[in-house]
Design a protein around this motif. Sequence first.
Motif, PDB file in Angstrom:
ATOM      1  N   VAL A  73    -139.736  46.597 137.315  1.00  0.00           N
ATOM      2  CA  VAL A  73    -139.898  47.167 138.651  1.00  0.00           C
ATOM      3  C   VAL A  73    -141.298  46.893 139.182  1.00  0.00           C
ATOM      4  CG1 VAL A  73    -140.017  49.325 139.959  1.00  0.00           C
ATOM      5  CG2 VAL A  73    -138.132  48.946 138.356  1.00  0.00           C
ATOM      6  N   GLN A  74    -142.313  47.073 138.341  1.00  0.00           N
ATOM      7  CA  GLN A  74    -143.697  46.836 138.765  1.00  0.00           C
ATOM      8  C   GLN A  74    -143.898  45.398 139.209  1.00  0.00           C
ATOM      9  OE1 GLN A  74    -146.089  48.021 135.433  1.00  0.00           O
ATOM     10  NE2 GLN A  74    -145.811  50.231 135.786  1.00  0.00           N
ATOM     11  N   ARG A  75    -143.330  44.461 138.483  1.00  0.00           N
ATOM     12  CA  ARG A  75    -143.523  43.053 138.822  1.00  0.00           C
ATOM     13  C   ARG A  75    -142.779  42.676 140.101  1.00  0.00           C
ATOM     14  NH1 ARG A  75    -143.146  39.287 133.518  1.00  0.00           N
ATOM     15  NH2 ARG A  75    -143.822  37.756 135.091  1.00  0.00           N
ATOM     16  N   ILE A  76    -141.578  43.219 140.276  1.00  0.00           N
ATOM     17  CA  ILE A  76    -140.837  42.963 141.512  1.00  0.00           C
ATOM     18  C   ILE A  76    -141.539  43.628 142.691  1.00  0.00           C
ATOM     19  CG2 ILE A  76    -138.675  43.397 142.751  1.00  0.00           C
ATOM     20  CD1 ILE A  76    -138.422  41.180 140.699  1.00  0.00           C
ATOM     21  N   ARG A  77    -142.065  44.817 142.478  1.00  0.00           N
ATOM     22  CA  ARG A  77    -142.800  45.502 143.548  1.00  0.00           C
ATOM     23  C   ARG A  77    -144.004  44.680 143.975  1.00  0.00           C
ATOM     24  NH1 ARG A  77    -143.567  50.157 141.261  1.00  0.00           N
ATOM     25  NH2 ARG A  77    -141.822  51.226 142.295  1.00  0.00           N
ATOM     26  N   ALA A  78    -144.716  44.108 143.017  1.00  0.00           N
ATOM     27  CA  ALA A  78    -145.877  43.283 143.346  1.00  0.00           C
ATOM     28  C   ALA A  78    -145.473  42.061 144.167  1.00  0.00           C
ATOM     29  CB  ALA A  78    -146.587  42.856 142.065  1.00  0.00           C
ATOM     30  N   LEU A  79    -144.355  41.453 143.800  1.00  0.00           N
ATOM     31  CA  LEU A  79    -143.862  40.303 144.564  1.00  0.00           C
ATOM     32  C   LEU A  79    -143.512  40.711 145.997  1.00  0.00           C
ATOM     33  CD1 LEU A  79    -141.536  38.457 141.999  1.00  0.00           C
ATOM     34  CD2 LEU A  79    -143.611  37.538 143.043  1.00  0.00           C
TER      35      LEU A  79
END
Length: 367
Positions: A73-79
């Motif tokens: 989730v954190q990585r998708i949020r950053a994207l």
Amino acid sequence: MKKKILQICHGYSPPFGDVARQWARLFDGRECELTTVFLTGKKDDFVANNVGGEVIFFEYSSKDLRGLKRKQVQRIRALHLQNNYDFCVAHRYKSIFVALAISGLKVVGVNHAYGVYDRWLRRVLVMRKKSQLILVGVSNAIRDDIRKALPSFPTEQIQTVYNRINVEAISAAQIDRSSAREFLGVSSDSYVFGTVGRLHPDKDYKTLLSGFARVSEDIPNACLVIIGQGALESQLKSQAETLNISDKVHFLGFVKDAYRYFKAFDSFVLSSDHEPFGMVLLEAMVAGLPIAYSNCGGSPEVVGSLGISFEVNNPEKLSEALLRLYSNQHGVEYDQLNQRVSNYFSDEAVCDVFWGMPALKILLFEG
């Protein structure tokens, strides 16, 4: 201004690598920039080139996707913060879960199996997020399964977008009958009933073997070729021996790009009692094969009136269908099969359906 689209896939193991390619083609020539993320699986240049656009491999294991999936989730949020995507296409529930955790991200959740929302926590989540979500089934059968599980979810936001096939590429890759039979080790003078799929209870090969046994003596030159591997292999081979047909049934195991060899078959049989869609049916249709299929799930939607249907889990009815195939009582021409695939299951046909969905327009411009 170009639309920025994010596609999230659980992984690229077959058939989902091609599923990602299928959905990527929906955005070709439409002023869209697509980024595809595979949550699991090592970086693979072939997969990336096949999908096209920007492809990112997170390289997690399936075990890493258990629980709340905070890292993903954190990585998708950053994207999303970096790119401000117009919407996201998320395949299978874990990808949908990750996408819905991102505030403000509009999601098209693609469902490829039955029973995805049988779990109450999943139902609670999608109901809470319904203002930013469209749910798609890969067949009307899957769509209706979702609607049944989510009776309070807006019906118009649960739609069908069929799986599809690159007709020209598949047709060009399928080799001629003689070469295909030589590769598979099948006799040149046999009548071949063929099927392809993992050796899993959903495929109901038990009924297929029983049905074939009923007609094997009436069709002395016939054989049954099964391409696929799985946990049921020894059990099915034992059944073939018990039915005294082991010399006529060929278990070929896994064959890479099996669709290339479909012209080795004289006809194609799908005996599943649990079939969300049936991609192998499209590949058989491109090969011009007469088809018999169990009347369940997405199979009738794929084949329509161009095949011979039989009752699920019924060896007698299946055997009758085999006899009709053998005696050429299907009345279907090669051009009819290809025309149906092109009309309903090509990238071009499904593209029109997807972009024409009223629910998508509402999600993008009013959601």
